[in-house]
Scaffold this motif. Sequence first.
Motif, mmCIF file in Angstrom:
data_model
loop_
_atom_site.group_PDB
_atom_site.id
_atom_site.type_symbol
_atom_site.label_atom_id
_atom_site.label_comp_id
_atom_site.label_asym_id
_atom_site.label_seq_id
_atom_site.Cartn_x
_atom_site.Cartn_y
_atom_site.Cartn_z
ATOM 1 N N HIS A 64 -26.413 3.514 -20.652
ATOM 2 C CA HIS A 64 -25.232 4.248 -21.248
ATOM 3 C C HIS A 64 -25.015 5.691 -20.749
ATOM 4 O O HIS A 64 -23.953 6.145 -20.484
ATOM 5 N N THR A 65 -26.309 6.234 -20.368
ATOM 6 C CA THR A 65 -25.799 7.778 -19.656
ATOM 7 C C THR A 65 -25.367 7.741 -18.626
ATOM 8 O O THR A 65 -24.454 8.527 -18.347
ATOM 9 N N LEU A 66 -25.778 7.050 -17.557
ATOM 10 C CA LEU A 66 -24.891 7.040 -16.269
ATOM 11 C C LEU A 66 -23.437 6.317 -16.654
ATOM 12 O O LEU A 66 -22.564 6.686 -15.897
ATOM 13 N N ALA A 67 -23.511 5.146 -17.417
ATOM 14 C CA ALA A 67 -22.139 4.480 -17.839
ATOM 15 C C ALA A 67 -21.188 5.639 -18.008
ATOM 16 O O ALA A 67 -19.826 5.536 -17.771
ATOM 17 N N HIS A 68 -21.467 6.270 -19.120
ATOM 18 C CA HIS A 68 -20.585 7.405 -19.687
ATOM 19 C C HIS A 68 -20.151 8.382 -18.662
ATOM 20 O O HIS A 68 -19.041 8.902 -18.644
ATOM 21 N N ALA A 69 -21.130 8.558 -17.954
ATOM 22 C CA ALA A 69 -20.819 9.675 -16.917
ATOM 23 C C ALA A 69 -19.718 8.959 -15.821
ATOM 24 O O ALA A 69 -18.971 9.521 -15.468
ATOM 25 N N LEU A 70 -19.911 7.792 -15.460
ATOM 26 C CA LEU A 70 -19.098 6.913 -14.594
ATOM 27 C C LEU A 70 -17.585 7.060 -15.196
ATOM 28 O O LEU A 70 -16.650 7.094 -14.694
ATOM 29 N N THR A 88 -11.078 5.303 -15.674
ATOM 30 C CA THR A 88 -10.627 4.119 -14.760
ATOM 31 C C THR A 88 -11.790 2.872 -14.733
ATOM 32 O O THR A 88 -11.335 1.688 -14.263
ATOM 33 N N VAL A 89 -13.045 3.304 -14.791
ATOM 34 C CA VAL A 89 -13.987 2.256 -14.790
ATOM 35 C C VAL A 89 -14.198 1.642 -16.294
ATOM 36 O O VAL A 89 -14.427 2.313 -17.287
ATOM 37 N N PRO A 90 -13.850 0.377 -16.400
ATOM 38 C CA PRO A 90 -14.146 -0.271 -17.794
ATOM 39 C C PRO A 90 -15.327 -0.146 -18.487
ATOM 40 O O PRO A 90 -16.448 -0.073 -17.586
ATOM 41 N N HIS A 91 -15.607 0.141 -19.556
ATOM 42 C CA HIS A 91 -16.775 0.548 -20.307
ATOM 43 C C HIS A 91 -18.039 -0.520 -19.823
ATOM 44 O O HIS A 91 -19.049 -0.132 -19.463
ATOM 45 N N GLY A 92 -17.691 -2.053 -20.042
ATOM 46 C CA GLY A 92 -18.711 -2.848 -19.843
ATOM 47 C C GLY A 92 -19.012 -3.056 -18.391
ATOM 48 O O GLY A 92 -20.157 -3.240 -18.121
ATOM 49 N N GLU A 93 -18.237 -2.822 -17.409
ATOM 50 C CA GLU A 93 -18.441 -2.679 -15.844
ATOM 51 C C GLU A 93 -19.569 -1.340 -15.724
ATOM 52 O O GLU A 93 -20.559 -1.301 -15.044
ATOM 53 N N GLN A 113 -19.595 -9.171 -11.443
ATOM 54 C CA GLN A 113 -18.663 -8.756 -10.464
ATOM 55 C C GLN A 113 -17.732 -7.793 -10.797
ATOM 56 O O GLN A 113 -16.555 -7.804 -10.682
ATOM 57 N N PRO A 114 -18.632 -6.552 -11.120
ATOM 58 C CA PRO A 114 -17.593 -5.308 -11.310
ATOM 59 C C PRO A 114 -16.654 -4.941 -10.154
ATOM 60 O O PRO A 114 -17.013 -5.170 -9.089
ATOM 61 N N SER A 115 -15.862 -3.951 -10.545
ATOM 62 C CA SER A 115 -14.826 -3.490 -9.471
ATOM 63 C C SER A 115 -15.660 -2.457 -8.648
ATOM 64 O O SER A 115 -16.524 -1.719 -9.193
ATOM 65 N N PRO A 116 -15.331 -2.297 -7.454
ATOM 66 C CA PRO A 116 -16.261 -1.261 -6.569
ATOM 67 C C PRO A 116 -15.809 0.129 -7.248
ATOM 68 O O PRO A 116 -14.886 0.454 -7.591
ATOM 69 N N LEU A 117 -16.858 0.925 -7.238
ATOM 70 C CA LEU A 117 -16.776 2.268 -7.549
ATOM 71 C C LEU A 117 -16.321 3.076 -6.328
ATOM 72 O O LEU A 117 -16.568 3.002 -5.316
#
Length: 348
Positions: free
Chosen positions: A234-240, A247-252, A285-289
Amino acid sequence: MRRIEVGGAQPYAVTVGAGLLDTLDVPERQVALIHPGDLPRPFVERVQAALSPVVTVSVPARDACKTLEVMAGVLSRLAQVNLPRDGAVVGLGGGAATDLAGFVAASYLRGVAFYTLPTTLLGMVDAAVGGKTGVNLPEGKNLVGAFWPPRAVWCDTDTLGTLPPEVFREGAAEAFKHGLISDPGLLPRVLAPEFRPAGALLTETIADAIAVKAGVVTRDLTERGERAFLNFGHTLAHALEGVTHQTVPHGEAVGYGMHYAARVSRALGGADLTPDTLAFLRWQQPSPLPALTYDDVAPYMARDKKADSDGVRFVLLHELAHPYLTRVPDDVLRREFDGWRNDISQLG
């Protein structure tokens, strides 16, 4: 149907099964129902029929509802209908809506009863359980909130059949994470074809994922110790999420973040679990960053809730199901970010 008990000072039960929206038991006579505006109308009507709320408040979908402005509007609506201290707030919807509803319940009249009815996989296995409530600030995720456990949680698996496939796969990130930090048996089940709406593995996999979190929060509600392990990835996830303005969904974001944490774990001498996290990303299959550098995300990671006065701390893995919390040298974080970026660029 499965029932999972969450202990602690304010114990409650989480029930997982089909048809639960029609069998709700809320003893409070006056109820405020909060739900996202894009929720299928039949779900709202079923809960209204079961509870006869004195007010129903529709809020923006997903993280757009997790703002102080939206919260203020909901609180004003509750005050306008004079919801009493012995009333209750019911949160119906995904994790963002239940996070908001819980914080509203914790704040209105200094706290009223709270019940939650998650309708997404992400909400069921993560947000609805554990008593964390809150909203976001422009500076970062969940920076304002309170610990306010619900009186009960009902996870009606019928609601998952309305989710787009990508939203269901998004929610699976938290279940997979629970496998990495505690219950390795979850890993193949999450990726199995039978783990799908109405699939043979659905109810038991959700319940076992919830049981991991229930055990942790029973022992450590306010994140003084092992509850921090639930933040693996979650440290990088919340940063993303922050750097892309949600715009990046939490689960992705969690899927991406778990792979980064696996790389950092390996760099510090832990087992190599990157094949597992890459397998999950291929399945999800997450959306591209967008193109991001380490310097883009580092300021957001510095505001992570696990940070203290000495800096950022990461949840890592010595090996499967053996998490730990530590500080990581910046040069390691930067180097592994570059490797992580290369890995995800090859996901296709």
